[in-house]
Every structure is written in structure tokens, then in C-alpha cells.
Design a protein around this motif. Structure first.
Motif, PDB file in Angstrom:
ATOM      1  N   CYS A  18       0.824  -1.207   0.000  1.00 59.29           N
ATOM      2  CA  CYS A  18       0.000   0.000   0.000  1.00 59.29           C
ATOM      3  C   CYS A  18       0.862   1.261   0.000  1.00 59.29           C
ATOM      4  O   CYS A  18       0.556   2.242  -0.690  1.00 59.29           O
ATOM      5  CB  CYS A  18      -0.935   0.003   1.208  1.00 59.29           C
ATOM      6  SG  CYS A  18      -2.298  -1.181   1.099  1.00 59.29           S
ATOM      7  N   ILE A  19       1.945   1.226   0.779  1.00 62.71           N
ATOM      8  CA  ILE A  19       2.856   2.383   0.815  1.00 62.71           C
ATOM      9  C   ILE A  19       3.462   2.616  -0.562  1.00 62.71           C
ATOM     10  O   ILE A  19       3.566   3.759  -1.031  1.00 62.71           O
ATOM     11  CB  ILE A  19       3.945   2.173   1.878  1.00 62.71           C
ATOM     12  CG1 ILE A  19       3.326   2.201   3.286  1.00 62.71           C
ATOM     13  CG2 ILE A  19       5.037   3.235   1.758  1.00 62.71           C
ATOM     14  CD1 ILE A  19       4.283   1.771   4.389  1.00 62.71           C
ATOM     15  N   ALA A  20       3.860   1.547  -1.235  1.00 61.94           N
ATOM     16  CA  ALA A  20       4.450   1.677  -2.572  1.00 61.94           C
ATOM     17  C   ALA A  20       3.433   2.233  -3.565  1.00 61.94           C
ATOM     18  O   ALA A  20       3.763   3.100  -4.397  1.00 61.94           O
ATOM     19  CB  ALA A  20       4.961   0.315  -3.052  1.00 61.94           C
ATOM     20  N   LEU A  21       2.191   1.754  -3.484  1.00 64.46           N
ATOM     21  CA  LEU A  21       1.148   2.259  -4.382  1.00 64.46           C
ATOM     22  C   LEU A  21       0.863   3.738  -4.121  1.00 64.46           C
ATOM     23  O   LEU A  21       0.666   4.515  -5.060  1.00 64.46           O
ATOM     24  CB  LEU A  21      -0.127   1.436  -4.205  1.00 64.46           C
ATOM     25  CG  LEU A  21      -0.072  -0.003  -4.736  1.00 64.46           C
ATOM     26  CD1 LEU A  21      -1.333  -0.763  -4.338  1.00 64.46           C
ATOM     27  CD2 LEU A  21       0.089  -0.011  -6.256  1.00 64.46           C
ATOM     28  N   LEU A  22       0.852   4.119  -2.855  1.00 64.18           N
ATOM     29  CA  LEU A  22       0.623   5.529  -2.525  1.00 64.18           C
ATOM     30  C   LEU A  22       1.762   6.399  -3.026  1.00 64.18           C
ATOM     31  O   LEU A  22       1.542   7.517  -3.509  1.00 64.18           O
ATOM     32  CB  LEU A  22       0.463   5.687  -1.005  1.00 64.18           C
ATOM     33  CG  LEU A  22      -0.842   5.159  -0.414  1.00 64.18           C
ATOM     34  CD1 LEU A  22      -0.763   5.160   1.112  1.00 64.18           C
ATOM     35  CD2 LEU A  22      -2.027   5.988  -0.881  1.00 64.18           C
ATOM     36  N   ALA A  23       2.986   5.904  -2.909  1.00 69.68           N
ATOM     37  CA  ALA A  23       4.135   6.663  -3.400  1.00 69.68           C
ATOM     38  C   ALA A  23       4.048   6.863  -4.909  1.00 69.68           C
ATOM     39  O   ALA A  23       4.335   7.950  -5.425  1.00 69.68           O
ATOM     40  CB  ALA A  23       5.430   5.940  -3.032  1.00 69.68           C
ATOM     41  N   ALA A  24       3.647   5.805  -5.627  1.00 74.43           N
ATOM     42  CA  ALA A  24       3.488   5.920  -7.076  1.00 74.43           C
ATOM     43  C   ALA A  24       2.353   6.874  -7.417  1.00 74.43           C
ATOM     44  O   ALA A  24       2.452   7.674  -8.364  1.00 74.43           O
ATOM     45  CB  ALA A  24       3.229   4.542  -7.677  1.00 74.43           C
ATOM     46  N   MET A  25       1.289   6.809  -6.638  1.00 72.84           N
ATOM     47  CA  MET A  25       0.136   7.678  -6.885  1.00 72.84           C
ATOM     48  C   MET A  25       0.474   9.139  -6.616  1.00 72.84           C
ATOM     49  O   MET A  25      -0.050  10.043  -7.277  1.00 72.84           O
ATOM     50  CB  MET A  25      -1.025   7.226  -5.999  1.00 72.84           C
ATOM     51  CG  MET A  25      -2.371   7.841  -6.326  1.00 72.84           C
ATOM     52  SD  MET A  25      -3.694   7.066  -5.337  1.00 72.84           S
ATOM     53  CE  MET A  25      -5.105   8.049  -5.877  1.00 72.84           C
ATOM     54  N   LEU A  26       1.356   9.360  -5.650  1.00 67.38           N
ATOM     55  CA  LEU A  26       1.739  10.724  -5.290  1.00 67.38           C
ATOM     56  C   LEU A  26       2.314  11.482  -6.482  1.00 67.38           C
ATOM     57  O   LEU A  26       2.124  12.691  -6.616  1.00 67.38           O
ATOM     58  CB  LEU A  26       2.750  10.688  -4.142  1.00 67.38           C
ATOM     59  CG  LEU A  26       3.197  12.026  -3.559  1.00 67.38           C
ATOM     60  CD1 LEU A  26       2.029  12.788  -2.962  1.00 67.38           C
ATOM     61  CD2 LEU A  26       4.269  11.796  -2.491  1.00 67.38           C
ATOM     62  N   SER A  56      -3.521  14.281   1.581  1.00 70.86           N
ATOM     63  CA  SER A  56      -4.248  13.034   1.837  1.00 70.86           C
ATOM     64  C   SER A  56      -3.353  11.816   1.667  1.00 70.86           C
ATOM     65  O   SER A  56      -3.368  10.889   2.489  1.00 70.86           O
ATOM     66  CB  SER A  56      -5.450  12.919   0.895  1.00 70.86           C
ATOM     67  OG  SER A  56      -6.393  13.933   1.140  1.00 70.86           O
ATOM     68  N   ILE A  57      -2.563  11.821   0.605  1.00 66.44           N
ATOM     69  CA  ILE A  57      -1.666  10.697   0.350  1.00 66.44           C
ATOM     70  C   ILE A  57      -0.602  10.599   1.442  1.00 66.44           C
ATOM     71  O   ILE A  57      -0.288   9.508   1.946  1.00 66.44           O
ATOM     72  CB  ILE A  57      -0.996  10.842  -1.023  1.00 66.44           C
ATOM     73  CG1 ILE A  57      -2.030  10.759  -2.144  1.00 66.44           C
ATOM     74  CG2 ILE A  57       0.085   9.776  -1.207  1.00 66.44           C
ATOM     75  CD1 ILE A  57      -2.674   9.427  -2.294  1.00 66.44           C
TER      76      ILE A  57
END
Length: 235
Positions: A121-129, A140-141
Motif C-alpha cells: 500500500c505504501i508503494a502504491l501511494l508513493a506511485a500515486m503521489l 491526503s496521500i
């Protein structure tokens, strides 16, 4: 007093069924209570917009950016063919993404891979950022990612599993509420440009049928993921 708390915590974490049930009940309260739902709905919006973004990229579209708003709405903009399977899948993906993320999390918890869920989840959030295009979205991210990082770094494996079970339940249950909210908005003549309405205009399939399909998918994932969590041997 501290010893009693530690003893109670140990007993709870040693009983997977009880811990999973309590996590599910807490998640249900968080989703149904308006006071807690309003801020926590941002987590659902992040998963929803992330689903749009991932499918847009997988279908060959160009991702232009994602915006997350303080009213918990979101917008994912991509360019490519205005019609066709890629656009249909991109529009369709948002609501199921929330439930599927919860289902994947439930499975990881039951096979003792909660740490994989956290770091994934952390990796996905970092990519989404990278794709976020407004300040509130960045905030939010960062807040969501910071909370997950704190659990992954400071919590014991047992508490990591319990937190991941709570998050999985929240996504499984919380994935259904926005669909109901959208249905009520549409009944009052609002949300004319929703994912369901855009799909209806593009495919000719009524918007109400898309809502029913999303809700049924959400129910199936809730039953399946909930069963996995409730039957796991330990948390």
C-alpha cells in the motif's frame, strides 16, 4: 493497569476469530457513523481514483493527473480514445477497486503477510503521489501513507495483522457506501456526470444497472473477504 491491558491485548491477538470479528464491527461503525465516515472516506476515494489510474495505464491510456478534494470527491484524468474498451474499463474500475483492494488485504492477512500489505500500500501511494495535481491530494496521500508507515515500522507483527484486518474490513464495507450514496444522488437528479452515467452514455447500458453490478461485486468481495478474516487461525 498496564499489565491488565497487555494481558487483554495478548488474549485478543491470540484469538484470530475474536480479533477479526471486533475489527469488522469497528469498521462497520466507522463506515455507518457520519462523523467518522466523512474524514475516513478519503481512504476510499484514494483507492477509487487509484483504480481508475491503474486501469487507464494498463489499457494504454496516458494518465494526466489525479485530484483529491476536501469534500472526499476525486477526479482522474487520462487521454486516449474517447470510446472503446479502454475507456469503458477505466470508468468501470473505480468502485470495484476499493472492494478488490480490501479482498486482497484480507487474503494477505490470513496467510500471515500483513507486512506485505502494508508495504504494498505504501508503494502504491508513493506511485500515486507522482500523479497528484493538487495540495489537498498530496496531503491526503502523505497522511494515509504516514499512518501505514507508522504501523509497519513501530507495531509488532500481531498488531500489524490486526490493523491490516481493520483496514481490509473498512475497504470491504466502505466500498459499498459510495455506491448507495451515488444512487441516492441520482434519484434526486444530481451526479449527472458520474462514472455510471458516463458508462451509460458510452455503452447504452442504463446507469442503474452499472450501480447494481458494482454493488453485487462489492457484496461478493465482502462475503468472501469477511469469511477469510473470520476463519483465519490467528491475527
Amino acid at each position: 493497569m498496564d499489565e491488565l491491558v497487555r494481558e487483554w491485548s495478548a488474549q485478543l491477538l491470540d484469538s484470530g476469530n475474536a480479533a477479526a470479528l471486533i475489527a469488522g464491527l469497528v469498521s462497520l461503525v466507522l463506515v455507518l457513523n457520519r462523523t467518522t465516515w466523512l474524514p475516513l472516506r478519503n481512504v476510499v476515494t484514494i483507492a477509487h481514483e487509484g483504480g481508475h489510474a491503474v486501469v487507464a495505464l494498463l489499457s494504454g491510456r496516458k494518465l494526466n493527473g489525479i485530484r483529491l478534494h476536501s469534500d472526499t470527491s476525486g477526479l482522474t484524468v487520462s487521454t486516449g480514445k474517447a470510446t472503446g474498451p479502454g475507456m469503458v474499463l477505466t470508468l468501470f474500475a473505480g468502485y470495484p477497486a476499493v472492494s478488490l483492494l480490501g479482498l486482497g488485504g484480507a487474503w494477505l492477512v490470513t496467510v500471515d503477510l500483513a507486512h506485505v500489505m502494508l508495504w504494498g500500500c505504501i508503494a502504491l501511494l508513493a506511485a500515486m503521489l507522482i500523479a497528484i495535481r493538487n495540495a489537498y491530494g498530496v496531503l491526503s496521500i502523505l497522511v494515509t501513507g504516514g499512518a501505514l508507515f507508522a504501523v509497519s515500522w513501530f507495531a509488532t507483527p500481531a498488531w500489524q495483522a490486526l490493523c491490516c484486518a481493520l483496514l481490509s474490513w473498512f475497504l470491504l464495507i466502505g466500498g459499498l457506501r459510495p455506491i448507495s450514496e451515488l444512487s441516492r444522488k441520482r434519484s434526486r437528479g444530481r451526479a449527472a456526470n458520474s462514472d455510471a452515467d458516463q458508462l451509460a452514455r458510452m455503452t447504452g447500458v442504463p446507469a442503474g444497472l452499472w450501480l447494481v453490478l458494482w454493488f453485487l461485486l462489492g457484496l461478493v468481495t465482502l462475503v468472501l473477504g469477511g469469511t477469510w478474516l473470520l476463519l483465519m487461525p490467528q491475527v
